[in-house]
Write an enzyme that holds these catalytic residues in place. Structure first.
Site, PDB file in Angstrom:
ATOM      1  N   THR A 101       0.875  -1.179   0.084  1.00 17.32           N
ATOM      2  CA  THR A 101       0.024  -0.159  -0.039  1.00 17.32           C
ATOM      3  C   THR A 101       0.821   1.255   0.123  1.00 17.32           C
ATOM      4  O   THR A 101       0.688   2.135  -0.978  1.00 17.32           O
ATOM      5  CB  THR A 101      -0.859   0.056   1.173  1.00 17.32           C
ATOM      6  OG1 THR A 101      -1.460  -1.437   1.505  1.00 17.32           O
ATOM      7  CG2 THR A 101      -1.882   0.998   1.289  1.00 17.32           C
TER       8      THR A 101
ATOM      9  N   GLU B  99       9.583  -6.319  -4.054  1.00 17.94           N
ATOM     10  CA  GLU B  99       8.378  -6.773  -3.330  1.00 17.94           C
ATOM     11  C   GLU B  99       8.803  -8.226  -3.285  1.00 17.94           C
ATOM     12  O   GLU B  99       8.914  -9.102  -4.331  1.00 17.94           O
ATOM     13  CB  GLU B  99       7.093  -6.364  -4.314  1.00 17.94           C
ATOM     14  CG  GLU B  99       5.975  -7.347  -3.938  1.00 17.94           C
ATOM     15  CD  GLU B  99       5.438  -7.300  -2.441  1.00 17.94           C
ATOM     16  OE1 GLU B  99       5.586  -6.119  -1.757  1.00 17.94           O
ATOM     17  OE2 GLU B  99       5.249  -8.201  -1.832  1.00 17.94           O
ATOM     18  N   ALA B 100       8.319  -8.758  -1.881  1.00 13.44           N
ATOM     19  CA  ALA B 100       8.831 -10.386  -1.718  1.00 13.44           C
ATOM     20  C   ALA B 100       7.707 -11.227  -2.554  1.00 13.44           C
ATOM     21  O   ALA B 100       7.705 -12.333  -2.768  1.00 13.44           O
ATOM     22  CB  ALA B 100       8.558 -10.664  -0.274  1.00 13.44           C
TER      23      ALA B 100
ATOM     24  N   ASN C 240      -7.737  -6.783   1.221  1.00 13.45           N
ATOM     25  CA  ASN C 240      -8.386  -6.172   2.411  1.00 13.45           C
ATOM     26  C   ASN C 240      -9.958  -6.297   2.076  1.00 13.45           C
ATOM     27  O   ASN C 240     -10.398  -6.854   0.955  1.00 13.45           O
ATOM     28  CB  ASN C 240      -7.795  -5.012   2.960  1.00 13.45           C
ATOM     29  CG  ASN C 240      -7.976  -3.778   2.228  1.00 13.45           C
ATOM     30  OD1 ASN C 240      -9.032  -3.998   1.154  1.00 13.45           O
ATOM     31  ND2 ASN C 240      -7.279  -2.861   2.238  1.00 13.45           N
TER      32      ASN C 240
ATOM     33  N   HIS D 116      -5.052  -4.456  11.735  1.00 11.34           N
ATOM     34  CA  HIS D 116      -4.626  -3.309  11.463  1.00 11.34           C
ATOM     35  C   HIS D 116      -3.203  -2.948  12.252  1.00 11.34           C
ATOM     36  O   HIS D 116      -3.194  -2.145  13.118  1.00 11.34           O
ATOM     37  CB  HIS D 116      -5.649  -2.212  12.129  1.00 11.34           C
ATOM     38  CG  HIS D 116      -6.761  -2.017  11.521  1.00 11.34           C
ATOM     39  ND1 HIS D 116      -8.176  -1.640  11.968  1.00 11.34           N
ATOM     40  CD2 HIS D 116      -7.427  -2.508  10.165  1.00 11.34           C
ATOM     41  CE1 HIS D 116      -9.132  -1.655  11.014  1.00 11.34           C
ATOM     42  NE2 HIS D 116      -8.599  -2.491  10.022  1.00 11.34           N
TER      43      HIS D 116
ATOM     44  N   ALA E  58       2.543   1.557   7.900  1.00  8.85           N
ATOM     45  CA  ALA E  58       1.664   1.821   9.060  1.00  8.85           C
ATOM     46  C   ALA E  58       2.645   1.404  10.435  1.00  8.85           C
ATOM     47  O   ALA E  58       2.174   1.929  11.376  1.00  8.85           O
ATOM     48  CB  ALA E  58       0.575   0.717   9.085  1.00  8.85           C
TER      49      ALA E  58
ATOM     50  N   ILE F 267      -7.767   1.369   8.845  1.00 14.58           N
ATOM     51  CA  ILE F 267      -6.559   2.475   8.754  1.00 14.58           C
ATOM     52  C   ILE F 267      -5.930   2.521   7.372  1.00 14.58           C
ATOM     53  O   ILE F 267      -5.167   3.279   7.245  1.00 14.58           O
ATOM     54  CB  ILE F 267      -5.491   1.754   9.695  1.00 14.58           C
ATOM     55  CG1 ILE F 267      -4.807   0.356   9.345  1.00 14.58           C
ATOM     56  CG2 ILE F 267      -5.749   1.725  11.136  1.00 14.58           C
ATOM     57  CD1 ILE F 267      -3.566  -0.045  10.023  1.00 14.58           C
TER      58      ILE F 267
HETATM   59  C1  LIG Z   1      -7.390  -9.212   5.456  1.00 15.27           C
HETATM   60  C2  LIG Z   1      -7.263  -7.665   5.589  1.00 15.27           C
HETATM   61  C3  LIG Z   1      -8.232  -6.931   5.789  1.00 15.27           C
HETATM   62  C4  LIG Z   1      -8.351  -5.599   6.007  1.00 15.27           C
HETATM   63  N1  LIG Z   1      -9.316  -4.684   5.820  1.00 15.27           N
HETATM   64  C5  LIG Z   1      -9.213  -3.441   5.967  1.00 15.27           C
HETATM   65  C6  LIG Z   1     -10.386  -2.434   5.567  1.00 15.27           C
HETATM   66  O1  LIG Z   1     -11.443  -3.068   5.048  1.00 15.27           O
HETATM   67  N2  LIG Z   1     -10.127  -1.309   5.544  1.00 15.27           N
HETATM   68  C7  LIG Z   1      -8.964  -0.527   5.912  1.00 15.27           C
HETATM   69  O2  LIG Z   1      -9.002   0.600   5.924  1.00 15.27           O
HETATM   70  N3  LIG Z   1      -7.760  -1.580   6.104  1.00 15.27           N
HETATM   71  C8  LIG Z   1      -7.776  -2.792   6.206  1.00 15.27           C
HETATM   72  N4  LIG Z   1      -6.959  -3.517   6.392  1.00 15.27           N
HETATM   73  C9  LIG Z   1      -5.544  -2.816   6.923  1.00 15.27           C
HETATM   74  C10 LIG Z   1      -4.976  -2.320   5.652  1.00 15.27           C
HETATM   75  O3  LIG Z   1      -5.004  -2.965   4.598  1.00 15.27           O
HETATM   76  C11 LIG Z   1      -3.537  -2.358   6.024  1.00 15.27           C
HETATM   77  O4  LIG Z   1      -3.039  -1.371   7.278  1.00 15.27           O
HETATM   78  C12 LIG Z   1      -2.586  -1.472   4.913  1.00 15.27           C
HETATM   79  O5  LIG Z   1      -2.949  -1.667   3.678  1.00 15.27           O
HETATM   80  C13 LIG Z   1      -0.982  -1.717   5.269  1.00 15.27           C
HETATM   81  O6  LIG Z   1      -0.440  -0.822   4.505  1.00 15.27           O
HETATM   82  P1  LIG Z   1       1.170  -1.075   4.462  1.00 15.27           P
HETATM   83  O7  LIG Z   1       2.023  -0.175   3.560  1.00 15.27           O
HETATM   84  O8  LIG Z   1       1.767  -0.700   6.037  1.00 15.27           O
HETATM   85  O9  LIG Z   1       1.650  -2.662   4.280  1.00 15.27           O
HETATM   86  P2  LIG Z   1       1.436  -3.557   3.097  1.00 15.27           P
HETATM   87  O10 LIG Z   1       0.341  -3.050   2.295  1.00 15.27           O
HETATM   88  O11 LIG Z   1       1.045  -4.856   3.883  1.00 15.27           O
HETATM   89  O12 LIG Z   1       2.574  -3.585   2.515  1.00 15.27           O
HETATM   90  C14 LIG Z   1       3.642  -4.454   2.616  1.00 15.27           C
HETATM   91  C15 LIG Z   1       4.527  -5.069   1.665  1.00 15.27           C
HETATM   92  O13 LIG Z   1       5.942  -5.340   1.804  1.00 15.27           O
HETATM   93  C16 LIG Z   1       5.986  -6.777   1.462  1.00 15.27           C
HETATM   94  N5  LIG Z   1       7.002  -7.318   2.037  1.00 15.27           N
HETATM   95  C17 LIG Z   1       7.074  -7.585   3.483  1.00 15.27           C
HETATM   96  N6  LIG Z   1       8.400  -7.904   3.765  1.00 15.27           N
HETATM   97  C18 LIG Z   1       8.778  -7.965   2.870  1.00 15.27           C
HETATM   98  C19 LIG Z   1      10.645  -8.141   2.572  1.00 15.27           C
HETATM   99  N7  LIG Z   1      11.253  -8.746   3.390  1.00 15.27           N
HETATM  100  N8  LIG Z   1      11.051  -7.890   1.233  1.00 15.27           N
HETATM  101  C20 LIG Z   1      10.355  -7.263   0.253  1.00 15.27           C
HETATM  102  N9  LIG Z   1       8.770  -7.263   0.588  1.00 15.27           N
HETATM  103  C21 LIG Z   1       8.389  -7.269   1.614  1.00 15.27           C
HETATM  104  C22 LIG Z   1       4.816  -7.435   1.551  1.00 15.27           C
HETATM  105  O14 LIG Z   1       4.531  -8.669   0.745  1.00 15.27           O
HETATM  106  C23 LIG Z   1       3.680  -6.429   1.248  1.00 15.27           C
HETATM  107  O15 LIG Z   1       3.512  -6.340  -0.065  1.00 15.27           O
HETATM  108  C24 LIG Z   1      -7.319  -4.915   6.256  1.00 15.27           C
HETATM  109  C25 LIG Z   1      -5.812  -5.695   6.186  1.00 15.27           C
HETATM  110  C26 LIG Z   1      -5.913  -7.015   5.961  1.00 15.27           C
HETATM  111  C27 LIG Z   1      -4.766  -7.877   5.674  1.00 15.27           C
END
Ligand SMILES: Cc1cc2nc3c(=O)[nH]c(=O)nc-3n(C[C@H](O)[C@H](O)[C@H](O)COP(=O)(O)OP(=O)(O)OC[C@H]3O[C@@H](n4cnc5c(N)ncnc54)[C@H](O)[C@@H]3O)c2cc1C
Length: 608
Positions: free
Chosen positions: A23, A44-45, A102, A545, A578, A589
């Site tokens: 995200t 991206e893993a 999500n 979250h 996050a 979130i």
């Molecule tokens: C099942 C589910 C339902 C949800 N429902 C909602 C909802 O309805 N509404 C809402 O607002 N929020 C929702 N959320 C929460 C929201 O989607 C997340 O909080 C948000 O997308 C997190 O964003 P981020 O960038 O922090 O992490 P992410 O979007 O998780 O991105 C992290 C990325 O890093 C990659 N990665 C991890 N480790 C490594 C590594 N070592 N090397 C390379 N790449 C790596 C992962 O594969 C992933 O693609 C939900 C989450 C989930 C899992």
């Protein structure tokens, strides 16, 4: 772009390496490569599944859970405070990250909640500076006239919404009778909708729009929106999938650590890629701290035990994990009433798919949830004072970090205009006791037809942690959710849960539910606070979250990044996901994650 290819990678010097194409990572990569002279690599893993129906069709999200092509599928360690239960930790493992799998709800943080971020020592992160980014990430399409009429009292003004951001936000076209009854029931209870949550205030019911493109009826996630086909044509952007980042290559220069490269594995090979300017960590709140620890940034003691040479000692890395626990009550619907549980009948599921394929309409093409933000109504003034006193007593002797956060949360809980809970109505059953596997929780396995009413504390005090278990990057981290470890959270969650019984028995919701029908949460109506507390411990689940594990706060208060998102003790590593949240905001979130990443991209562009 062939994201599976590494051809020519070693011959390019990248200014920025973004770790994680989820995200936040894709937002930052997109905004930085708007500058033609800036070269960005995203590692991206996970997979590239941008055209997979399980991602494209909003209603098929649960089909991706536990599948390693989409989901990291973490499990917590047994949670002592929940009688040893393990919690699920689904998390996106694909381009678009968690936004690609999500539930799609778009909910906005509150003014007071964002101002609390600033008060924790983060100038520039209060509501006035943050709110524009909540609009920058999206383009909103308003509800149709018939949907507005269906939700009597719905608050929505087009001028309040985002109008030119990449993520498409829209409403559904086929809500069920419970959705309309939700609005009327809150009205009967004396709480009509008072504001659109995008304005950062107000209480009462609201319709949660979804991250769904109204033109194509497909999921509008970070992969689709920020890594669209036109963005893929940019010559200064490179994305590699299947690339697991193992650690950052660090050097000491002038008293701080400098990242000179990133080591990653793909298939059975290991690569090291040089970085010219900065490393941007966007691996999410479970893995950004993992990568820091694997690179030698974390608690000296822990790192030494695991055979990692410490580079920057900061015991706060991986601490302060926050999540919204969700407690779900299930009520059987009246005879003849519809429910999403009907989808367990293959004929009904096939009809829904046919309807979706015909014109994108129906339950598969929308986010079928409505919510309400509410204060704790079953909490008389005197008992509220006692609860806050209990909170103060429990904070005695706590670390400076916890003390400061507790004071901020105390202010939020004491504000009469700030919700302490989000209630959600989902027109299908959830089976928390069947967990921890999401396939069982979402699997519609209980005979009969149900709706679920859920409660999520807006400002939890409980904290968990996430740390590496070994120096092997392939090992998943030790996830200790910590949900409901704080006694004040247990009491508040129980009080709010008791109120869900009231929602279910108030008209017009009551007439849609079966009189003396089955209840999935407890056989008897809950009236007693102690019993409700026990039920919450048995039922609570993670709302996925994860946040706060590399918090933006002064270092002496438990911070890992400063207000420019730079990791303390380093000169060119930032965190944009996050994990930087000092406090988890109210509601779901992803909107806050998108906005943080947009703001981060602006900062990085200003700084380099
Ligand atoms: C099942 C589910 C339902 C949800 N429902 C909602 C909802 O309805 N509404 C809402 O607002 N929020 C929702 N959320 C929460 C929201 O989607 C997340 O909080 C948000 O997308 C997190 O964003 P981020 O960038 O922090 O992490 P992410 O979007 O998780 O991105 C992290 C990325 O890093 C990659 N990665 C991890 N480790 C490594 C590594 N070592 N090397 C390379 N790449 C790596 C992962 O594969 C992933 O693609 C939900 C989450 C989930 C899992």
């Amino acid at each position: 772009m062939d994201t599976d290819s590494v051809i020519g990678l070693g011959e390019t010097i990248f200014d920025f390496v973004v770790v994680g194409g989820g995200t936040s990572g894709l937002v930052v990569a997109n905004r930085l490569t708007e500058l033609p002279d800036v070269r960005v690599l995203v590692l991206e893993a996970g997979t590239n599944r941008l055209t997979d129906p399980r991602i494209l069709v909003p209603g098929l999200a649960p089909a991706s859970y536990e599948d390693p092509d989409f989901d990291w599928d973490f499990r917590s360690i047994p949670q002592e405070q929940l009688h040893g239960r393990q919690l699920v930790g689904s998390k996106g493992r694909t381009l678009g990250g968690s936004s690609a799998i999500n539930l799609g709800m778009i909910i906005y943080p509150s003014q007071t909640g964002m101002n609390a971020w600033e008060q924790l020592g983060n100038p520039g992160w209060g509501w006035p500076e943050f709110a524009p980014y909540l609009r920058k990430f999206h383009t909103a399409t308003g509800p149709s006239d018939s949907i507005r009429a269906f939700f009597n009292g719905m608050q929505y003004q087009q001028r309040d919404q985002g109008c030119d951001g990449p993520v498409q936000v829209s409403f559904g076209d086929q809500y069920m009778p419970y959705h309309a009854a939700w609005f009327e029931t809150f009205q009967s209870l004396g709480y009509p909708s008072s504001a659109d949550p995008i304005k950062g205030g107000g209480i009462g019911p609201f319709v949660s729009p979804g991250a769904v493109d109204p033109a194509t009826h497909t999921r509008s996630h970070a992969g689709a929106a920020y890594f669209s086909e036109s963005v893929q044509q940019r010559p200064n952007l490179r994305v590699v999938t299947g690339a697991l980042v193992e650690r950052l290559i660090l050097e000491h220069r002038n008293g701080s650590a400098v990242a000179t490269g990133v080591q990653f594995s793909k298939g059975d090979r290991t690569y090291t890629i040089a970085v010219n300017k900065e490393v941007i960590l966007a691996a999410g709140a479970t893995q950004t701290p993992q990568i820091l620890e694997l690179s030698g940034i974390g608690d000296d003691g822990l790192l030494r035990i695991l055979g990692i040479d410490p580079v920057v000692n900061n015991p706060s890395v991986g601490e302060n994990l926050q999540d919204h626990g969700v407690v779900s009550f299930g009520y059987e619907v009246a005879d003849g009433m519809p429910s999403g549980d009907m989808a367990r009948d293959p004929t009904v599921a096939a009809a829904a798919m046919a309807e979706y394929q015909k014109n994108g309409s129906g339950p598969l093409g929308m986010v079928p949830m409505v919510s309400a933000f509410m204060p704790c109504l079953e909490l008389p003034d005197e008992e509220r004072a006692q609860l806050l006193q209990r909170m103060d007593d429990l904070s005695q002797g706590a670390s400076r970090a916890i003390l400061k956060q507790s004071q901020a949360v105390r202010q939020l809980l004491n504000d009469p205009n700030e919700p302490t809970v989000q209630y959600i109505l989902a027109p299908f059953q959830l089976l928390p006791r069947a967990g921890p596997s999401p396939k069982d929780i979402f699997g519609l396995g209980h005979p009969g037809f149900f709706i679920s009413i859920m409660s999520l504390l807006s400002h939890p005090l409980s904290r968990g942690s996430v740390h590496i278990r070994s120096n092997n990057p392939g090992d998943s981290p030790i996830l200790d959710h910590g949900i409901l470890t704080h006694p004040v959270d247990v009491e508040l969650q129980a009080r709010h849960s008791l109120w869900m019984e009231k929602i279910a028995e108030t008209q017009p919701m009551a007439t849609l539910l079966k009189e003396n029908g089955q209840r999935l949460h407890t056989p008897e109506r809950l009236t007693d606070l102690e019993k409700a507390e026990e039920a919450c411990k048995e039922l609570v689940l993670s709302m996925y979250h994860f946040s706060g594990t590399c918090a933006m706060m002064p270092r002496e208060d438990g911070g890992v990044v400063d207000p420019r998102l730079k990791v303390y003790g380093t000169s060119n590593i930032r965190i944009v996901d996050a994990s930087m949240f000092p406090l988890v905001p109210r509601g779901n979130i992803q909107a806050t994650v998108y906005a943080v990443a947009e703001k981060a991209a602006d900062m990085i562009r200003q700084d380099v």
